[in-house]
Design a protein around this motif. Structure first.
Motif, PDB file in Angstrom:
ATOM      1  N   VAL A  25       0.877  -1.172   0.000  1.00 48.30           N
ATOM      2  CA  VAL A  25       0.000   0.000   0.000  1.00 48.30           C
ATOM      3  C   VAL A  25       0.905   1.209   0.000  1.00 48.30           C
ATOM      4  CG1 VAL A  25      -1.753   1.308   1.263  1.00 48.30           C
ATOM      5  CG2 VAL A  25      -1.832  -1.191   1.254  1.00 48.30           C
ATOM      6  N   ARG A  26       0.665   2.122  -0.934  1.00 50.36           N
ATOM      7  CA  ARG A  26       1.494   3.316  -1.041  1.00 50.36           C
ATOM      8  C   ARG A  26       0.649   4.482  -1.522  1.00 50.36           C
ATOM      9  NH1 ARG A  26       1.865   4.381  -6.225  1.00 50.36           N
ATOM     10  NH2 ARG A  26       1.760   2.697  -7.739  1.00 50.36           N
ATOM     11  N   LYS A  27       1.192   5.666  -1.396  1.00 50.96           N
ATOM     12  CA  LYS A  27       0.538   6.864  -1.919  1.00 50.96           C
ATOM     13  C   LYS A  27       0.522   6.784  -3.441  1.00 50.96           C
ATOM     14  CE  LYS A  27      -0.735  10.007  -0.030  1.00 50.96           C
ATOM     15  NZ  LYS A  27      -2.113  10.279   0.363  1.00 50.96           N
ATOM     16  N   ALA A  28      -0.578   7.217  -4.024  1.00 51.12           N
ATOM     17  CA  ALA A  28      -0.719   7.196  -5.480  1.00 51.12           C
ATOM     18  C   ALA A  28       0.133   8.285  -6.120  1.00 51.12           C
ATOM     19  CB  ALA A  28      -2.179   7.393  -5.865  1.00 51.12           C
ATOM     20  N   LYS A  29       0.522   8.023  -7.344  1.00 45.66           N
ATOM     21  CA  LYS A  29       1.258   8.967  -8.190  1.00 45.66           C
ATOM     22  C   LYS A  29       0.432   9.206  -9.451  1.00 45.66           C
ATOM     23  CE  LYS A  29       5.031   8.715  -5.624  1.00 45.66           C
ATOM     24  NZ  LYS A  29       5.451   9.793  -4.788  1.00 45.66           N
ATOM     25  N   LEU A  30       0.740  10.265 -10.177  1.00 43.36           N
ATOM     26  CA  LEU A  30      -0.026  10.572 -11.394  1.00 43.36           C
ATOM     27  C   LEU A  30      -0.146   9.407 -12.377  1.00 43.36           C
ATOM     28  CD1 LEU A  30       0.658  14.306 -12.259  1.00 43.36           C
ATOM     29  CD2 LEU A  30      -1.547  13.193 -11.917  1.00 43.36           C
TER      30      LEU A  30
END
Length: 145
Positions: A25-30
């Motif tokens: 689980v990670r922060k989304a990127k463009l």
């Protein structure tokens, strides 16, 4: 509106990953916006989720987290699902657009996403609420495990 096959996450996102039980689980990127757009809107027809346009997802990409499964021998992963935490202020945060691909259901990706979003709300010192007033959530609730 882009509708492309679900893409593999690039190597550039590997530094912000949290490994949990075989999934990430990670922060989304463009670059994740296409996958988020396709998955969220796949469930908008029956009213399960609100339809989002691609520009809105791009504008709010920092609200999203993504779950992915590792690919052996690769630093990327396969997109499994997403969820968002929208901050309204110090007194309210909303968990929204939380969904996993049908083939990922039952593997705990949704629960991991929910826990990550609740942890982020705690870090921001903003108590989370559910997207629907009829279904309140708390850190002890996990309908996605």
């Amino acid at each position: 509106m882009p509708t492309t096959p679900l893409m593999t996450v690039s190597e550039s996102t590997s530094s912000s990953r949290l490994r949990v039980g075989g999934a990430t689980v990670r922060k989304a990127k463009l670059p994740d916006a296409v996958n988020i757009f396709d998955l969220v809107n796949s469930l908008s027809g029956d009213g399960t989720l609100l339809r989002r346009n691609y520009a809105e997802i791009c504008e709010n990409i920092r609200d999203f987290a993504v779950a992915e499964s590792p690919i052996e021998g690769d630093s990327g992963g396969v997109f499994l699902g997403c969820g968002a935490l929208h901050l309204y202020g110090p007194h309210l945060a909303e968990v929204r657009s939380i969904v996993v691909k049908p083939e990922a259901k039952g593997q705990g990706a949704g629960g991991r996403l929910l826990r990550a979003l609740l942890e982020e709300a705690e870090e921001q010192k903003s108590p989370p609420s559910a997207s629907s007033p009829a279904s309140p959530i708390s850190s002890s609730t996990s309908a996605f495990a």
